[in-house]
Design an enzyme around this catalytic site. Structure first.
Site, PDB file in Angstrom:
ATOM      1  N   ASP A  16     -79.647 -16.223  45.062  1.00 16.69           N
ATOM      2  CA  ASP A  16     -78.745 -17.011  44.219  1.00 16.69           C
ATOM      3  C   ASP A  16     -78.916 -18.486  44.550  1.00 16.69           C
ATOM      4  OD1 ASP A  16     -76.058 -16.686  42.458  1.00 16.69           O
ATOM      5  OD2 ASP A  16     -75.785 -18.304  43.907  1.00 16.69           O
ATOM      6  N   ASP A 114     -80.614 -18.838  37.626  1.00  7.75           N
ATOM      7  CA  ASP A 114     -80.321 -19.105  39.030  1.00  7.75           C
ATOM      8  C   ASP A 114     -80.166 -17.866  39.895  1.00  7.75           C
ATOM      9  OD1 ASP A 114     -77.996 -18.269  37.833  1.00  7.75           O
ATOM     10  OD2 ASP A 114     -76.711 -19.788  38.743  1.00  7.75           O
ATOM     11  N   GLU A 115     -80.561 -16.702  39.403  1.00  7.79           N
ATOM     12  CA  GLU A 115     -80.452 -15.526  40.265  1.00  7.79           C
ATOM     13  C   GLU A 115     -81.484 -14.472  39.895  1.00  7.79           C
ATOM     14  OE1 GLU A 115     -76.880 -13.132  40.026  1.00  7.79           O
ATOM     15  OE2 GLU A 115     -76.477 -13.848  37.999  1.00  7.79           O
TER      16      GLU A 115
END
Length: 374
Positions: A16, A114-115
């Site tokens: 993350d 973002d992950e």
């Protein structure tokens, strides 16, 4: 390793990225480091029906959250720097991170800008090369590789399934017992599995379980179920009677730390590429701006040609010394790799901006043809 077939893994790592959009903006404008930054909409906090997409930790400290109306954020923090979403820049930064993850040789399942999840050690393998220390060390190396190659910080949650790995990331962001915004002493990598599940999660509210939203937790509370331990003590049949067979069975598994241990990795195709440049000395002359934008376009076009892709839309971003940031774009009459044609569009887009301050940053984006546009 790239396959569209799901495979179960002994270890699932949830990677993350911290305050992703803000971090990308800070890479482009280092002066924003330490300054409250709020990204959302077109960057105008007075405009209705626009929401915060990402807030820096400085903004979060005063209560600004993703999903909050920009107007509400502006009331809380009128002096923050408000920036518009720059999809091309975030696509490019995210793609760089995913390339780092794929470079580990382990399959990657992307869940957003973002992950992503990494699958490590196929279940049932005769030899397990990763014990606790080894998998934590591997996660730390992933974090450092992302920082070294992309300039972005991250946290990694480790477990034996996606849901628990996602919750492990929460502990990686803050020590157990700390408040949600207290990142002091955060381990940045955290392993959560059957051995520490009840100690860490048992007395937490059901809302802390992945996928349990406010409505579900309220419904559980109305039935006397406040904590994860309470949920574990609730018979499966009672959960099914209250929530139906699908959600009832899921809650029964989830509260015990169960979840999905598969990874499905598929080839990732960027929808756009972008490049931007922050100038050591601000520029004000239109000719300087055109020359700088043309250089960015040339670099972009070389990349697109190397990938055998076709641009169908051009976008230009301008950021002035006051951090006023705007993007204008134009769809091409037909996809093209002709530099002169694309440069003429870039130059014309530059004339559409009302620039009354020197420019500190220019960006160019090329949106690329995919199967959907064919």
């Amino acid at each position: 390793m790239t396959t569209s077939v799901s495979q179960r893994y002994r270890w699932l790592l949830h990677v993350d990225l911290d305050q992703f959009q803000v971090s990308v903006e800070r890479l482009r404008s280092p002066e924003l480091v330490g300054v409250p930054v709020i990204v959302g909409g077109n960057g105008d906090p007075t405009e209705a029906r626009k929401v915060v997409t990402c807030a820096s930790y400085e903004a979060r400290d005063v209560g600004v959250r993703a999903g909050m109306p920009l107007r509400a954020a502006h009331k809380k923090l009128p002096d923050a720097v408000y920036l518009p979403l720059d999809m091309g820049a975030y696509d490019a930064a995210s793609a760089d991170v995913m390339d780092v993850l794929r470079g580990t040789g382990h399959p990657v399942e992307v869940w957003g800008w973002d992950e992503a999840y990494l699958g490590v050690s196929v279940r049932g393998a005769e030899v397990e090369p990763f014990d606790d220390a080894a998998i934590v060390d591997f996660a730390e190396r992933v974090r450092h590789d992302i920082l070294d190659r992309c300039g972005l910080t991250s946290c990694v949650g480790i477990s034996d399934n996606k849901q628990r790995a996602k919750m492990a990331t929460g502990f990686a962001k803050r020590p157990p017992g700390a408040t949600p915004d207290d990142a002091v002493g955060a381990p940045r990598v955290f392993l959560l599995d059957d051995r520490n599940w009840l100690d860490l999660m048992g007395e937490r509210p059901t809302r802390d379980l992945w996928s349990v939203g406010p409505k579900t937790s309220a419904k559980l509370a109305a039935n006397g179920v406040a904590t994860v331990n309470d949920l574990i003590a609730t018979p499966r049949d009672d959960l099914i009677a209250t929530f139906g067979p699908h959600q009832g069975n899921w809650l029964y598994v989830l509260c015990r730390g169960g979840g999905d241990s598969t990874i499905t990795s598929e080839p990732w195709l960027a929808r756009s590429h972008s490049k931007s440049r922050t100038f050591a000395t601000d520029i004000a002359e239109p000719s300087e701006m055109r020359t700088a934008a043309a250089e960015l376009l040339r670099e972009l076009l070389d990349q697109v040609v190397a990938e055998e892709r076709l641009p169908f839309r051009v976008a230009v971003t301008v950021r002035t010394t006051t951090f006023y940031t705007r993007t204008k774009s134009r769809k091409l009459p037909a996809p093209s790799l002709d530099f002169d044609q694309l440069e003429a569009v870039v130059a014309d887009l530059l004339t559409k901006f009302e620039i009354d301050r020197p420019v500190r940053l220019l960006g160019v984006r090329l949106d690329l043809v995919t199967d959907e546009e064919n």
